[in-house]
Design an enzyme around this catalytic site. Structure first.
Site, PDB file in Angstrom:
ATOM      1  N   GLY A   1      23.367   0.837   6.770  1.00  0.00           N
ATOM      2  CA  GLY A   1      24.719   0.331   6.596  1.00  0.00           C
ATOM      3  C   GLY A   1      24.788  -0.897   5.722  1.00  0.00           C
ATOM      4  O   GLY A   1      23.838  -1.267   5.036  1.00  0.00           O
TER       5      GLY A   1
ATOM      6  N   HIS B   1      25.648  -1.158  -0.409  1.00  0.00           N
ATOM      7  CA  HIS B   1      25.773  -1.830  -1.695  1.00  0.00           C
ATOM      8  C   HIS B   1      25.600  -0.789  -2.798  1.00  0.00           C
ATOM      9  O   HIS B   1      25.463   0.414  -2.523  1.00  0.00           O
ATOM     10  CB  HIS B   1      24.757  -2.969  -1.835  1.00  0.00           C
ATOM     11  CG  HIS B   1      23.343  -2.564  -1.586  1.00  0.00           C
ATOM     12  ND1 HIS B   1      22.613  -1.763  -2.452  1.00  0.00           N
ATOM     13  CD2 HIS B   1      22.498  -2.837  -0.557  1.00  0.00           C
ATOM     14  CE1 HIS B   1      21.406  -1.583  -1.983  1.00  0.00           C
ATOM     15  NE2 HIS B   1      21.298  -2.208  -0.832  1.00  0.00           N
ATOM     16  N   GLU B   2      25.594  -1.236  -4.047  1.00  0.00           N
ATOM     17  CA  GLU B   2      25.575  -0.306  -5.173  1.00  0.00           C
ATOM     18  C   GLU B   2      24.326   0.573  -5.168  1.00  0.00           C
ATOM     19  O   GLU B   2      24.370   1.726  -5.609  1.00  0.00           O
ATOM     20  CB  GLU B   2      25.685  -1.070  -6.491  1.00  0.00           C
ATOM     21  CG  GLU B   2      25.807  -0.189  -7.726  1.00  0.00           C
ATOM     22  CD  GLU B   2      27.033   0.708  -7.714  1.00  0.00           C
ATOM     23  OE1 GLU B   2      26.969   1.807  -8.304  1.00  0.00           O
ATOM     24  OE2 GLU B   2      28.064   0.319  -7.105  1.00  0.00           O
TER      25      GLU B   2
ATOM     26  N   HIS C   1      22.830   1.838  -2.475  1.00  0.00           N
ATOM     27  CA  HIS C   1      23.154   2.949  -1.575  1.00  0.00           C
ATOM     28  C   HIS C   1      24.135   3.925  -2.224  1.00  0.00           C
ATOM     29  O   HIS C   1      23.995   5.148  -2.102  1.00  0.00           O
ATOM     30  CB  HIS C   1      23.801   2.425  -0.286  1.00  0.00           C
ATOM     31  CG  HIS C   1      22.930   1.563   0.554  1.00  0.00           C
ATOM     32  ND1 HIS C   1      23.226   0.248   0.816  1.00  0.00           N
ATOM     33  CD2 HIS C   1      21.763   1.823   1.194  1.00  0.00           C
ATOM     34  CE1 HIS C   1      22.295  -0.256   1.608  1.00  0.00           C
ATOM     35  NE2 HIS C   1      21.385   0.663   1.840  1.00  0.00           N
TER      36      HIS C   1
ATOM     37  N   GLY D   1      15.790   5.048  -2.039  1.00  0.00           N
ATOM     38  CA  GLY D   1      15.683   4.164  -3.184  1.00  0.00           C
ATOM     39  C   GLY D   1      14.263   3.669  -3.392  1.00  0.00           C
ATOM     40  O   GLY D   1      13.515   3.446  -2.429  1.00  0.00           O
TER      41      GLY D   1
ATOM     42  N   VAL E   1      18.512  -0.194  -8.221  1.00  0.00           N
ATOM     43  CA  VAL E   1      19.731  -0.706  -8.843  1.00  0.00           C
ATOM     44  C   VAL E   1      19.666  -2.229  -8.771  1.00  0.00           C
ATOM     45  O   VAL E   1      19.459  -2.799  -7.700  1.00  0.00           O
ATOM     46  CB  VAL E   1      20.985  -0.175  -8.129  1.00  0.00           C
ATOM     47  CG1 VAL E   1      22.241  -0.809  -8.724  1.00  0.00           C
ATOM     48  CG2 VAL E   1      21.053   1.349  -8.238  1.00  0.00           C
TER      49      VAL E   1
ATOM     50  N   SER F   1      20.942  -5.225   1.093  1.00  0.00           N
ATOM     51  CA  SER F   1      21.909  -5.702   2.087  1.00  0.00           C
ATOM     52  C   SER F   1      21.598  -7.125   2.516  1.00  0.00           C
ATOM     53  O   SER F   1      22.497  -7.882   2.891  1.00  0.00           O
ATOM     54  CB  SER F   1      21.913  -4.777   3.309  1.00  0.00           C
ATOM     55  OG  SER F   1      22.313  -3.475   2.960  1.00  0.00           O
TER      56      SER F   1
END
Length: 276
Positions: A25, A28-29, A31, A142, A171, A181
């Site tokens: 959760g 952010h970009e 995710h 990621g 990213v 996060s």
């Protein structure tokens, strides 16, 4: 978009192929790029939002980890998610729960495994449960958590889970800081200095390109880290891209991994530094 909270509510049938994006959760970009990738490659995309207590050690930030389901649901839907799985810890680990998935060997003993004992057992256990519950065809991870990615690949293959693991590049912010996060913990004074991890990785890559050995390249990165006294390094190493063993000689895809702490937050990063 549906938000499902109980394992028994998860649909067993539906459009195929199904993609899964496991998250804790506070999206952010990074995710959202995973979700967009899954939505482009699958008929249905599931996002799990679960702050997994098993992967937090004593003194870590489980209780304070940022949470905002309403915000996350809005962002996930806009990125292409079809439904969210957001269970309570008691639903994932009911009374009597006694099973852990453990990946043995050097892959989990070095780097994050050494600094966070039990962390990868928690990751392997929850991801295995998610695979069994959601039954995805593909799962998206990621490359920012690079060691985690390799651990997931290992137990997915070892246990014949039948899920394709899809890595997605890191990213970054415009100044190079990897999206995370936990970046919200950085103070305004620390935020511009946090790029030191990225700059150290660039120094390793530049040294490699100039003909340095892996050890010499590590020293080039360490000199950059030393420029920011507020940052306390845990490690900076050049490693094999699959086993994460330290390298004495270059191999294609060699990776530099780095981690350390500012007073308010611990950060990790990595970069491919040699691929002729």
């Amino acid at each position: 978009m549906r938000i499902l909270r109980k394992p028994e509510d998860l649909p067993r049938t539906g459009p195929r192929p199904r993609g899964l994006v496991p998250t804790m959760g506070y999206l952010h970009e990074g995710h959202l790029e995973l979700i967009r990738r899954s939505a482009a490659e699958n008929a249905e995309t599931v996002v799990s939002i679960f702050v997994n207590p098993l992967q937090f050690g004593a003194g870590e930030d489980y209780e304070s980890y940022p949470r905002d389901l309403e915000r996350d649901a809005r962002l996930a839907e806009a990125a292409g998610a079809d439904w969210i799985f957001h269970p309570d810890p008691a639903a994932m680990y009911p009374p009597g729960f006694a099973t852990t998935v453990h990946v043995g060997g050097p892959l989990t003993e070095r780097w994050e495994g050494e600094r966070r004992p039990g962390h990868f057992d928690g990751v392997a256990t929850v991801v295995t449960k998610l695979f069994n519950l959601v039954r995805p065809d593909r799962a998206y991870f990621g490359e920012k958590d690079y060691q985690q990615l390799q651990v997931v690949r290992r137990f997915t293959a070892d246990l014949n889970l039948g899920v394709e693991i899809v890595p997605v590049p890191i990213v970054r912010e415009p100044d190079g800081l990897a999206r995370s996060s936990r970046n919200v913990y950085l103070t305004p004074a620390e935020r511009p200095k946090a790029t030191v991890l990225y700059r150290a990785l660039l120094a390793v890559r530049e040294a490699a390109a100039a003909g340095a050995s892996p050890r010499e390249a590590e020293r080039a990165g360490a000199r950059v880290l030393a420029e920011v006294p507020e940052f306390t390094p845990d490690y900076l190493a050049v490693v094999h891209p699959e086993t994460l063993e330290p390298l004495q000689e270059w191999v294609p895809g060699a990776r530099a991994v780095v981690a350390g702490r500012f007073p308010t937050v611990r950060l990790i990063d990595n970069m491919e530094v040699w691929n002729p």
